[in-house]
Design a protein around this motif. Structure first.
Motif, mmCIF file in Angstrom:
data_model
loop_
_atom_site.group_PDB
_atom_site.id
_atom_site.type_symbol
_atom_site.label_atom_id
_atom_site.label_comp_id
_atom_site.label_asym_id
_atom_site.label_seq_id
_atom_site.Cartn_x
_atom_site.Cartn_y
_atom_site.Cartn_z
ATOM 1 N N GLY A 163 0.788 -1.221 0.000
ATOM 2 C CA GLY A 163 0.000 0.000 0.000
ATOM 3 C C GLY A 163 0.820 1.270 0.000
ATOM 4 N N VAL A 164 2.119 1.157 -0.236
ATOM 5 C CA VAL A 164 3.005 2.326 -0.199
ATOM 6 C C VAL A 164 3.650 2.547 -1.566
ATOM 7 C CG1 VAL A 164 5.039 3.378 0.865
ATOM 8 C CG2 VAL A 164 3.496 1.968 2.241
ATOM 9 N N THR A 165 3.615 3.778 -2.033
ATOM 10 C CA THR A 165 4.344 4.193 -3.226
ATOM 11 C C THR A 165 5.466 5.125 -2.798
ATOM 12 O OG1 THR A 165 2.400 4.034 -4.658
ATOM 13 C CG2 THR A 165 4.203 5.431 -5.430
ATOM 14 N N VAL A 166 6.660 4.885 -3.292
ATOM 15 C CA VAL A 166 7.828 5.693 -2.939
ATOM 16 C C VAL A 166 8.266 6.521 -4.138
ATOM 17 C CG1 VAL A 166 10.279 5.621 -2.309
ATOM 18 C CG2 VAL A 166 8.652 4.144 -1.127
ATOM 19 N N VAL A 167 8.456 7.803 -3.911
ATOM 20 C CA VAL A 167 8.985 8.725 -4.917
ATOM 21 C C VAL A 167 10.340 9.205 -4.416
ATOM 22 C CG1 VAL A 167 8.590 10.855 -6.201
ATOM 23 C CG2 VAL A 167 6.642 9.461 -5.482
ATOM 24 N N GLU A 168 11.376 9.163 -5.252
ATOM 25 C CA GLU A 168 12.721 9.563 -4.855
ATOM 26 C C GLU A 168 13.300 10.573 -5.842
ATOM 27 O OE1 GLU A 168 13.789 5.201 -4.872
ATOM 28 O OE2 GLU A 168 15.132 5.912 -3.275
ATOM 29 N N GLU A 169 14.113 11.455 -5.324
ATOM 30 C CA GLU A 169 14.872 12.364 -6.181
ATOM 31 C C GLU A 169 16.253 12.562 -5.562
ATOM 32 O OE1 GLU A 169 14.235 16.230 -9.007
ATOM 33 O OE2 GLU A 169 12.732 15.739 -7.505
#
Length: 373
Positions: A68-74
């Protein structure tokens, strides 16, 4: 899963930001309300730097495994208004409601500029800078007590050194760095009280040329074991290995850079910290505004002991680690003087690693060759 939308920062630059947002339609800021959670991680350097940023990226990788988790990285986001643009982008275009801007310099002014505009979102900053009554309530600080990890590093260094000279490449003489230097030598002196530690400050958190020069200077001075406190230890580790030195890592596991010479390392265990915070958020539970912990609390871990670690070193390392895991272990114990002859701790005095103790850490202990000025 991981999302990395194309040119998120670019979309938010200048006047094009509003036009771009309008063209994309309604902004998904409250995507987490559907039962899913989008979490944003921002790094000041590369995710594979074998150091500070990699340690955080390893924590983000653990979060990706949660259902249930979406990870966005930069990555490679400078401590400038670029950090604000990245946060705004993750919020408005990716629907992030929990953000981890991981670099120390992101806090003031960047998080403090953005967070008040989104009071329903959570901003968690690595660095321990949040103050009650001063900073926004939707901002939190977390950090770890890693001095005991450097103390354990020092034990393996104390057994490995033949010259009784160990070295430390440091960025800046701030309290956390000074504690790590002191802890490293004191761990080594628990093996042999005649060992000294030479420190060289580069003046920057990430400057490869100076890091290589400092490592070579330590080798030239007779140091045969080295550690560091810079953002990316890769240059220090590789340069030291080429000079035939033994290595103690920092931030993340650097075994792969020199497996025959790597003794162990003090690592951050952000996987434990981040998954705990994300699970709490998904359960609707609050995250404390100020969170600290060390080896005993699971914020810090040690790299596996290398093949160059002797049986005697392994035994002392494991016995000391067991004591630290009980809690309350004090690296600074009297009688102890600084390298200018001033008494730091009298007989019977001991100072465990706390924020109060760190605030008073403006010295280098007796046996450290180098200056904070």
């Amino acid at each position: 899963m991981t999302q990395t939308p194309l040119s998120r920062r670019a979309v938010l630059k200048g006047g094009a930001a509003l036009a771009g947002a309008a063209a994309l339609g309604p902004l998904p800021r409250r995507a987490a309300a559907s039962g899913n959670l989008t979490v944003g991680f921002i790094y000041v350097g590369a995710r594979d730097d074998f150091g500070y940023n990699q340690a955080h990226a390893e924590g983000a990788a653990a979060v990706k495994e949660l259902e249930g988790v979406t990870v966005v990285e930069e990555e490679n986001v400078a401590e400038t208004t670029d950090a604000q643009k990245s946060m705004e982008s993750m919020i408005n275009f990716d629907g992030a409601t929990l953000l981890f801007p991981t670099s120390f310099g992101y806090f003031d002014p960047h998080i403090l500029e953005v967070a008040p505009n989104y009071p329903e979102l959570r901003f968690q900053h690595c660095g321990g800078l949040w103050e009650e009554g001063v900073h926004p309530e939707n901002v939190g600080s977390y950090f770890g007590y890693i001095g005991t990890g450097q103390y354990l590093n020092g034990i393996t260094a104390g057994h490995a050194t033949q010259t009784k000279k160990i070295g430390f490449v440091a960025a800046k003489p701030i309290p956390q760095v000074l504690l790590n230097i002191n802890a490293y030598l004191l761990g080594a002196r628990a093996v042999d009280p005649e060992i000294t530690c030479q420190v060289i400050f580069t003046g920057e958190w990430s400057l490869a040329v100076k890091e290589a020069e400092a490592t070579n200077a330590l080798a030239d001075a007779g140091c045969d074991v080295v550690t560091c406190h810079v953002d990316g230890p890769k240059v220090v580790m590789e340069t030291a290995a080429q000079r035939g030195m033994f290595l103690n890592g920092y931030h993340a596991d650097q075994t792969a850079l020199a497996p025959e010479q790597y003794l162990t390392g003090a690592e951050w265990n952000w996987a434990e910290v981040y998954t705990g915070m994300v699970r709490a958020t998904m359960a609707g539970e609050p995250i404390p505004n100020f969170v600290r912990g060390g080896l005993a609390e699971g914020f810090v871990k040690m790299s596996p002991l290398g093949s160059a670690v002797s049986d005697a070193a392994r035994n002392q390392f494991e016995a000391t680690k067991a004591e630290i895991l009980k809690g309350g272990f004090a690296v600074i114990r009297g009688p102890l003087k600084d390298n200018k002859g001033n008494v730091i701790a009298a007989e019977g005095e001991a100072f465990a690693e706390t924020d109060v103790a760190l605030e008073r850490m403006d010295y280098l202990v007796e046996g450290v060759v180098g200056s904070t000025s």
